[in-house]
Design an enzyme around this catalytic site. Structure first.
Site, mmCIF file in Angstrom:
data_model
loop_
_atom_site.group_PDB
_atom_site.id
_atom_site.type_symbol
_atom_site.label_atom_id
_atom_site.label_comp_id
_atom_site.label_asym_id
_atom_site.label_seq_id
_atom_site.Cartn_x
_atom_site.Cartn_y
_atom_site.Cartn_z
ATOM 1 N N SER A 70 10.148 -32.701 -44.937
ATOM 2 C CA SER A 70 11.721 -33.073 -45.101
ATOM 3 C C SER A 70 12.586 -31.488 -45.880
ATOM 4 O O SER A 70 11.955 -30.480 -44.625
ATOM 5 C CB SER A 70 11.926 -33.712 -46.223
ATOM 6 O OG SER A 70 12.681 -33.743 -47.197
ATOM 7 N N HIS A 71 12.862 -31.411 -47.114
ATOM 8 C CA HIS A 71 13.229 -30.471 -47.249
ATOM 9 C C HIS A 71 12.306 -29.481 -47.867
ATOM 10 O O HIS A 71 13.444 -28.380 -48.530
ATOM 11 C CB HIS A 71 14.056 -30.725 -48.405
ATOM 12 C CG HIS A 71 13.896 -31.875 -49.275
ATOM 13 N ND1 HIS A 71 12.969 -32.877 -49.511
ATOM 14 C CD2 HIS A 71 13.123 -31.143 -51.144
ATOM 15 C CE1 HIS A 71 12.647 -33.505 -50.605
ATOM 16 N NE2 HIS A 71 12.755 -32.321 -51.561
ATOM 17 N N ASP A 102 18.129 -36.098 -42.720
ATOM 18 C CA ASP A 102 18.195 -37.315 -43.383
ATOM 19 C C ASP A 102 18.740 -37.576 -44.397
ATOM 20 O O ASP A 102 19.301 -37.975 -45.568
ATOM 21 C CB ASP A 102 16.562 -38.428 -43.813
ATOM 22 C CG ASP A 102 15.666 -37.542 -44.615
ATOM 23 O OD1 ASP A 102 15.821 -36.221 -45.240
ATOM 24 O OD2 ASP A 102 14.913 -38.390 -44.763
ATOM 25 N N ARG A 103 18.872 -36.060 -45.107
ATOM 26 C CA ARG A 103 19.210 -35.756 -46.752
ATOM 27 C C ARG A 103 21.214 -34.411 -46.198
ATOM 28 O O ARG A 103 21.315 -34.283 -44.875
ATOM 29 C CB ARG A 103 19.080 -34.579 -47.538
ATOM 30 C CG ARG A 103 18.108 -34.842 -48.235
ATOM 31 C CD ARG A 103 17.576 -33.989 -49.166
ATOM 32 N NE ARG A 103 16.126 -34.786 -49.983
ATOM 33 C CZ ARG A 103 15.599 -34.661 -51.098
ATOM 34 N NH1 ARG A 103 16.454 -33.615 -51.511
ATOM 35 N NH2 ARG A 103 14.623 -34.710 -51.407
ATOM 36 N N LYS A 107 17.424 -42.913 -45.259
ATOM 37 C CA LYS A 107 18.420 -41.983 -45.573
ATOM 38 C C LYS A 107 18.554 -41.584 -43.985
ATOM 39 O O LYS A 107 18.362 -40.692 -43.489
ATOM 40 C CB LYS A 107 18.151 -41.325 -46.669
ATOM 41 C CG LYS A 107 16.998 -40.703 -46.623
ATOM 42 C CD LYS A 107 17.298 -39.831 -47.968
ATOM 43 C CE LYS A 107 16.196 -38.438 -47.878
ATOM 44 N NZ LYS A 107 14.880 -39.205 -48.975
HETATM 45 C C1 G1P Z 1 12.358 -36.446 -53.831
HETATM 46 C C2 G1P Z 1 13.214 -36.956 -54.656
HETATM 47 C C3 G1P Z 1 13.644 -38.556 -53.909
HETATM 48 C C4 G1P Z 1 13.340 -38.627 -52.338
HETATM 49 C C5 G1P Z 1 12.380 -37.804 -52.049
HETATM 50 C C6 G1P Z 1 12.087 -37.850 -50.344
HETATM 51 O O1 G1P Z 1 11.296 -36.730 -54.171
HETATM 52 O O2 G1P Z 1 13.465 -36.632 -55.954
HETATM 53 O O3 G1P Z 1 14.684 -38.590 -53.975
HETATM 54 O O4 G1P Z 1 13.527 -40.451 -51.741
HETATM 55 O O5 G1P Z 1 12.232 -36.114 -52.325
HETATM 56 O O6 G1P Z 1 13.100 -37.174 -50.111
HETATM 57 P P1 G1P Z 1 10.372 -36.237 -55.090
HETATM 58 O O7 G1P Z 1 10.261 -35.023 -55.303
HETATM 59 O O8 G1P Z 1 11.531 -36.444 -56.469
HETATM 60 O O9 G1P Z 1 9.325 -37.597 -55.977
HETATM 61 ZN ZN ZN Z 2 14.730 -34.965 -45.610
#
Ligand code: G1P
Ligand code: ZN
Length: 543
Positions: A113-114, A281-282, A376
């Protein structure tokens, strides 16, 4: 071609977190690491023989090699067909879309992801079920249990598939179809939004900057925004997916997308700015000199949903993760529909969407989506905003300010303390939990505690329970502090502190967010003893 049974041993720590298994890419590249986890997924599935799997990832370092390994393992484990995106690429929302559209058995998403990419960045793998969404906890628990007992994995010794050659290939008895990763997704977006109105908006000279952060959102944004909607070439920047995201931290918030924020300032700035993350997805929504808080974005989309053709009949309900601001609850109340509060993580929305109880969902972490898929969806949110901008003819800032005037403003911020000592983080949470019984009724500076608990959730559809999902302190008049530890980080622990204050009076909607929340920030620091326990005087990231 021969199928091999390779002996292996359990590798500790293969526990899926908030969103799949995430580790440093160097961990994934250890012999057997990926194979053990993939075999554990396959061993946990029932009835997968002869079925179709969808496979692809966000293009980060190791994506291609992992796709080849998984294809050979899927063939050896009896799948009938794998649909893989050209180049081994698929955004997370597109995989969800393709699983649903083709009626596939499930899918494997390769992404962290990010989280940063590259040879020393992160990698991840996630299993999605037939509804197109992340596997629920009972499935991820079964996978994790299997990683602890695994003794062998199955893999074909077939040569690599040419992932850049669209069309049909074969491994053992399995078909591999290399497909255009964008087409099905683009077709779905066209059905949900008023593309004619958005095309006319761009034709009138409306300007936009979409920063894909050198991640997988680029090809989708270019095909749809520049291709189908006629925005000028160059509207999408950083549009080529790179293995290391060009050094970007592909987490679209005002800190990591500072370049976009800079471009959105001043009279010459485009009318509209947006960014998406590593796996698309974000989303981040930006107006001229104006950032839209993700919780506000969810509320604005909900309040204006019927402007988009796909939501013309209204919403069945809204769902938000617990730490997300309660702005959406106020819209739901106005619409006379329910707003569900779930634990953090998109997988908790799946049942509500499947049951038709919620139409829109969102998280404060720049995630918004709907019942169109079960992930998302970054570009979906951007197109939704474009649809609203086209239908109203108003700028982003005016739309948000009018929303606040109508519903009140939920000042909101998240403070992250990243890569802190894990034991200290656990101790901080224990310290908070110990205070829970005595907090209600106490006055903390200007704030009277109404309730304090560790959030637990009972899924209204299947009755499954999730405990310890975040410590929350709720004050009178709609203010809240929430504390939880991240379930996606790969280094030490990350403490997230979520702060929210409600202000109904529109003459008080112009305070800077951190100033408006200063009192709550001080209370949070004291109650959790943050500076002493984390050794940090300030958060690493404020969004
Ligand atoms: C984080 C975000 C959460 C999201 C997840 C995946 O998780 O806070 O809202 O669903 O990434 O993108 P966290 O690192 O807080 O467990
Ligand atoms: Zn992502």
């Amino acid at each position: 071609m021969t199928i091999r049974n390779i002996a292996t041993q359990p590798i500790p720590g293969q526990k899926p977190g908030t969103s799949g298994l995430r580790k440093k890419v160097t961990a994934f590249m250890q012999p057997g690491y990926l194979e053990n986890f993939v075999q554990s997924i396959f061993d946990s599935l029932e009835g997968s023989a002869g079925q179709t799997l969808v496979l692809g990832g966000d293009g980060r370092f190791y994506n291609r090699a992992a796709v080849q390994t998984i294809l050979k393992m899927a063939a050896a484990n009896g799948f009938g067909k794998v649909l893989v995106g050209r180049g081994g690429l698929f955004s997370t929302p597109a995989i969800s879309c393709v699983i649903r559209k083709t009626g596939a058995f499930g899918g494997i998403v390769l992404s962290a992801s990010h989280n940063p990419g590259g040879a020393d960045g992160d990698f991840g793998i996630k299993y999605n079920i037939a509804n197109g969404g992340p596997a629920p906890e009972k499935v991820t628990d079964a996978i994790y249990t299997r990683t602890g007992t695994i003794t062998a994995y199955r893999i074909s010794d077939a040569p690599d598939v040419d992932l850049d050659a669209p069309g049909t290939h074969t491994i053992e008895n399995m078909t591999v179809e290399v497909v255009d990763p964008v087409a099905d997704y683009a077709e779905l977006m066209q059905r949900l939004f008023d593309f004619d109105a958005i095309r006319a908006l761009f034709a009138r000279g409306f300007t936009m900057r979409f920063d894909a952060m050198s991640a997988i959102g680029g090809p989708y944004a270019k095909a749809i925004i520049e291709g189908m909607l006629g925005a000028p070439a160059g509207t999408v920047v950083n549009g080529e997916p790179l293995e290391d995201f060009g050094g970007h931290h592909p987490d679209p918030n005002p800190v990591n997308a500072a370049d976009l924020i800079g471009c959105m300032s001043g009279a010459a700035a485009p009318d509209f700015g947006a960014a998406s993350d590593g796996d698309a997805d974000r989303n981040m929504i930006v107006g001229r000199d104006f950032c839209v808080a993700p919780s506000d974005s969810l509320a604005v989309l909900a309040a204006n949903a019927t402007l988009a053709p796909g939501y013309r009949d209204g919403l069945a309900g809204i769902a938000r993760s617990m730490p997300t601001s309660t702005a959406a609850d106020r819209v739901a109340a106005g619409l006379g529909i329910r707003c569900y509060e779930t634990p953090t993580g998109w997988k908790f929305f799946g049942n509500l969407l499947d049951a038709g109880m919620a139409t829109l969902c969102g998280e404060e972490s720049y995630g918004t989506g709907s019942n169109h898929i079960r992930e998302k969806d970054g570009l979906w949110a951007v197109l939704f905003w474009l649809n609203i901008l086209a239908a109203t003819g108003k700028p982003v800032e005016a739309i948000v300010r009018e929303h606040w005037a109508r519903f009140g403003r939920n000042y909101y911020s998240r403070h992250d303390y990243e890569a802190i000592d894990s034991a200290a983080a656990d101790a901080l949470v224990t310290h908070l939990r110990a205070q829970l019984p005595s907090l209600p009724g106490q006055r903390l500076d200007d704030y009277m505690v109404e309730t304090a608990d560790d959030f637990s959730y009972t899924d209204p559809v299947d009755g499954s329970e999730s405990q310890k999902q975040g410590v929350r302190i709720v004050f009178a008049e709609g203010s809240r502090i929430v504390f939880r530890l991240s379930g996606t980080g790969t280094e030490g622990a990350t403490l997230r502190v979520y702060l929210e204050r409600y202000e109904a009076d529109s003459s008080k909607h112009d305070i800077s967010t951190q100033t408006a929340l200063a009192g709550l920030i001080a209370v949070a620091g004291r109650v959790a003893d943050i500076a002493v326990r984390t050794g940090r005087n300030a958060p690493t990231v404020v969004t």
